[in-house]
Design an enzyme around this catalytic site. Structure first.
Site, short mmCIF file in Angstrom:
data_model
loop_
_atom_site.label_atom_id
_atom_site.label_comp_id
_atom_site.label_asym_id
_atom_site.label_seq_id
_atom_site.Cartn_x
_atom_site.Cartn_y
_atom_site.Cartn_z
N GLU A 19 0.90 -1.33 0.17
CA GLU A 19 0.08 0.03 -0.01
C GLU A 19 0.81 1.29 -0.03
O GLU A 19 2.01 1.33 0.24
CB GLU A 19 -0.99 0.07 1.11
CG GLU A 19 -0.27 0.06 2.38
CD GLU A 19 -0.87 0.58 3.56
OE1 GLU A 19 -1.52 1.74 3.50
OE2 GLU A 19 -1.09 0.02 4.75
N LYS A 80 -5.45 10.87 0.75
CA LYS A 80 -5.59 9.23 1.39
C LYS A 80 -6.92 8.90 0.66
O LYS A 80 -8.09 9.46 0.85
CB LYS A 80 -6.00 9.45 2.87
CG LYS A 80 -5.92 8.08 3.55
CD LYS A 80 -6.14 8.44 5.09
CE LYS A 80 -6.74 7.12 5.83
NZ LYS A 80 -6.96 7.34 7.41
N VAL A 100 -5.66 0.18 2.97
CA VAL A 100 -5.33 -1.18 2.86
C VAL A 100 -6.78 -1.72 2.11
O VAL A 100 -6.64 -2.66 1.19
CB VAL A 100 -5.69 -1.71 4.25
CG1 VAL A 100 -6.06 -3.51 4.44
CG2 VAL A 100 -4.05 -1.73 5.06
N ASP A 132 -16.96 5.37 13.85
CA ASP A 132 -15.79 5.48 13.15
C ASP A 132 -15.12 3.95 13.10
O ASP A 132 -14.58 3.44 13.91
CB ASP A 132 -14.69 6.27 13.57
CG ASP A 132 -13.48 6.47 12.79
OD1 ASP A 132 -13.36 5.68 11.64
OD2 ASP A 132 -12.74 7.48 12.77
N SER A 134 -12.78 1.63 10.36
CA SER A 134 -12.31 1.58 8.80
C SER A 134 -12.95 0.83 7.97
O SER A 134 -13.37 -0.31 8.44
CB SER A 134 -10.78 1.04 9.03
OG SER A 134 -10.16 1.14 7.91
N ALA A 135 -12.92 1.18 6.64
CA ALA A 135 -13.43 0.50 5.50
C ALA A 135 -12.47 -0.79 5.20
O ALA A 135 -12.93 -1.39 4.46
CB ALA A 135 -13.64 1.29 4.37
N ASP A 136 -11.21 -0.72 5.78
CA ASP A 136 -10.45 -1.79 5.74
C ASP A 136 -11.28 -3.17 6.00
O ASP A 136 -11.06 -4.32 5.60
CB ASP A 136 -9.19 -1.63 6.74
CG ASP A 136 -8.16 -0.80 6.15
OD1 ASP A 136 -8.54 -0.22 5.13
OD2 ASP A 136 -7.20 -0.65 6.86
N LYS A 153 -3.37 -1.45 15.86
CA LYS A 153 -2.70 -0.67 16.92
C LYS A 153 -3.63 -0.71 17.97
O LYS A 153 -4.85 -0.50 17.62
CB LYS A 153 -2.30 0.63 16.40
CG LYS A 153 -1.12 0.66 15.50
CD LYS A 153 -0.43 1.76 15.37
CE LYS A 153 0.69 1.95 14.70
NZ LYS A 153 0.58 1.88 13.08
#
Ligand code: PSU
Ligand code: MN
Length: 299
Positions: A19, A80, A100, A132, A134-136, A153
Site C-alpha cells: 500500500e 488518502k 488497505v 468510526d 475503517s473501511a478496511d 494498533k
C-alpha cells in the site's frame, strides 16, 4: 500497470501488493521514502516482485516505479484514498495514496493475491458514538486477498475489531501464535482460533478457501513482533493515553484520526515507535513474499 509486475503476473511468478498510505500518511518524512524502498527490496530478497499501488494524476498504478514512490513520499497534498474515493480522485486527476481497503480491491482486480502492510485499520475506540470503523474491515469482507499485518494498533478498540472481523467473515490466522498481536506490542491481550506455522501452511489455507468457493472475503495473517523487539509496554500505554487526550482536545475526527495518532506516537516515543514500525513492515513484507512463493510452488 508497471512492466515488471505485468510480466510477473503473465508468467505466474509471485507478486506481493504493497500500500501507499503507509508511505504518504503513515510514516514521517524523510524516513518514508527510504522505508518504501526497503519494503520493496525485502519482497525481492524473498523471491517475489513488489507491486506498490497508488494513484498518479488520477491513474491507478499497480507497481509504482522509484520516481513515483518519491513523488508520493515527498509531495504535499497526496490524498488518502479508500475504495469510495478512487473514482472522484481519478476524475479530479489527483495524486493519491491507497489504504488497505483500496489497495486490496485494486490488487485483486489486477490478479494479485497476497498483500503486506503494517497495521490494519479497525474499529476506533469512540466508535459507539462516532461510528468510526475503517473501511478496511468491510473491504476485506468482500475481497479475496491474503493480507499480512501485525494485528491492529491499540489506538483502536481491539476486541471490537476482532468481533467485526468475525461478523464480516474474515479468516484470521495467527502466525506461530494464538494471540492477536497489537502492532507495537507482541500480544494485544486477545486470542485467536487458528494458528499457522509456515508460508506453506498459509498457502494451503488459501488453496482450500479458493477450492471451496464458499467464502467471499479475505484471509488476515497476524504476524507478531518477537517479544524482545516490541515497544516498552509502559512507554506505549503512557503515550497512547496522551495521544487520545490530544486528539480529543484538537477535535480530530474522520480519516485524519489514524494519521494523527500515528504521528503522535512517532513524535512522543523518541523514535522508538518509528523503528518498531519499520521492523514490523519489513517482517510482514518478508512473510508475504514467502507466502506468494509458496503459492506458486504449490501449483
Ligand atoms: N494503521 C497503521 N498504519 C497505517 C494505517 C493504519 O498502523 O498506515 C493506514 C492504512 O493505510 C490503513 C488506513 O488502511 O490507515 C486506515 O485508515 P482509516 O482508519 O481512516 O480507514
Ligand atoms: Mn475512519
Amino acid at each position: 500497470m508497471g512492466d515488471e509486475v505485468a510480466a510477473a503476473l503473465a508468467d505466474g511468478r509471485p507478486v506481493v501488493a504493497l500500500e501507499s498510505t503507509i508511505i504518504s500518511h503513515g510514516l514521517p518524512q524523510p524516513d518514508n521514502l527510504r522505508v518504501a524502498r526497503e519494503i520493496e527490496a525485502t519482497v525481492r530478497a524473498a523471491g517475489a516482485v513488489p507491486a506498490t499501488i497508488g494513484m498518479l494524476a488520477g491513474r491507478i498504478t499497480v507497481g509504482l516505479d522509484d520516481a513515483a514512490l518519491e513523488r508520493l513520499a515527498n509531495a504535499d497534498g497526496v490524498v488518502k484514498l479508500s475504495v469510495r474515493d478512487l473514482a472522484p480522485a481519478a476524475a479530479a486527476g489527483v495524486d493519491g495514496a491507497t489504504t488497505v481497503a483500496a489497495t486490496s480491491a485494486i490488487a485483486v482486480r489486477a490478479g494479485i493475491g497476497v498483500f503486506a502492510t503494517g497495521g490494519l485499520g479497525g474499529v476506533h475506540r469512540a466508535a459507539r458514538d462516532s461510528w468510526d470503523e475503517s473501511a478496511d474491515l468491510t473491504a476485506l469482507s468482500r475481497t479475496p486477498i491474503c493480507v499480512v499485518c501485525a494485528g491492529v494498533k491499540s489506538i483502536l478498540d481491539v476486541p471490537a475489531t476482532l468481533e467485526r472481523l468475525e461478523t464480516l467473515g474474515v479468516t484470521v490466522l495467527g502466525y506461530r501464535t494464538t494471540r492477536f498481536p497489537g502492532f507495537y506490542l507482541t500480544d494485544s491481550g486477545y486470542g485467536l482460533d487458528w494458528q499457522v506455522d509456515s508460508p506453506e501452511q498459509i498457502a494451503a489455507v488459501l488453496a482450500a478457501r479458493a477450492g471451496h468457493g464458499v467464502q467471499e472475503g479475505g484471509v488476515l495473517v497476524a504476524n507478531p513482533l518477537p517479544a524482545d523487539q516490541q515497544i516498552d509496554p509502559e512507554l506505549h500505554d503512557r503515550v497512547l493515553r496522551d495521544a487520545l487526550a490530544g486528539m480529543a482536545a484538537d477535535g480530530v475526527t474522520g480519516h485524519d484520526v489514524t494519521p494523527y495518532l500515528l504521528s503522535y506516537m512517532h513524535e512522543h516515543t523518541g523514535g522508538e515507535s518509528l523503528a518498531v514500525n519499520v521492523r514490523i513492515i519489513l517482517r510482514n513484507a518478508d512473510l508475504a513474499a514467502r507466502i506468494a512463493v509458496a503459492r506458486t510452488d504449490a501449483h
